[in-house]
Design a protein around this motif. Sequence first.
Motif, PDB file in Angstrom:
ATOM      1  N   LEU A   1      -8.661  -0.486  -2.030  1.00 41.84           N
ATOM      2  CA  LEU A   1      -8.802  -0.603  -0.589  1.00 41.84           C
ATOM      3  C   LEU A   1      -9.000   0.789  -0.003  1.00 41.84           C
ATOM      4  O   LEU A   1      -8.245   1.707  -0.317  1.00 41.84           O
TER       5      LEU A   1
ATOM      6  N   GLU B   1       5.709   3.411   0.264  1.00 43.28           N
ATOM      7  CA  GLU B   1       5.131   2.079   0.105  1.00 43.28           C
ATOM      8  C   GLU B   1       5.445   1.226   1.326  1.00 43.28           C
ATOM      9  O   GLU B   1       6.563   1.252   1.836  1.00 43.28           O
TER      10      GLU B   1
ATOM     11  N   LEU C   1       0.848  -1.189   0.000  1.00 41.29           N
ATOM     12  CA  LEU C   1       0.000   0.000   0.000  1.00 41.29           C
ATOM     13  C   LEU C   1       0.885   1.241   0.000  1.00 41.29           C
ATOM     14  O   LEU C   1       1.961   1.244   0.593  1.00 41.29           O
ATOM     15  N   THR C   2       0.412   2.280  -0.671  1.00 43.77           N
ATOM     16  CA  THR C   2       1.133   3.542  -0.737  1.00 43.77           C
ATOM     17  C   THR C   2       0.343   4.595   0.027  1.00 43.77           C
ATOM     18  O   THR C   2      -0.849   4.785  -0.224  1.00 43.77           O
ATOM     19  N   ASP C   3       1.011   5.276   0.953  1.00 36.99           N
ATOM     20  CA  ASP C   3       0.313   6.311   1.730  1.00 36.99           C
ATOM     21  C   ASP C   3       0.284   7.637   0.972  1.00 36.99           C
ATOM     22  O   ASP C   3       0.757   7.734  -0.161  1.00 36.99           O
TER      23      ASP C   3
END
Length: 87
Positions: free
Chosen positions: A61, A17, A10-12
């Motif tokens: 997501l 990542e 997931l990348t914020d």
Amino acid sequence: MENDVETIVLTDEEGVETEFNVVTKFDIEDKEYVIVIPVEGEEEEAIALRIDKDEDGNDILVTIEDDEEFAMVCEAYDAIFSENDLN
């Protein structure tokens, strides 16, 4: 989302990542949810996410921002793992 996915990245918002282990995936009513833990994290760092679709029909997501929905997901997660502890 496929049921056999074991890790996701997931990348914020800042573009960082992070790899997560998928703990479990489950459905509540007509929505799908996934519980993930950072690969280098602890169980206490578990994150609950809802699986939605983008405009192209791809899985995305999203964080659960509704308190009632979040409580429902936590209750389902606790029920799943309390059942697993009995076996």
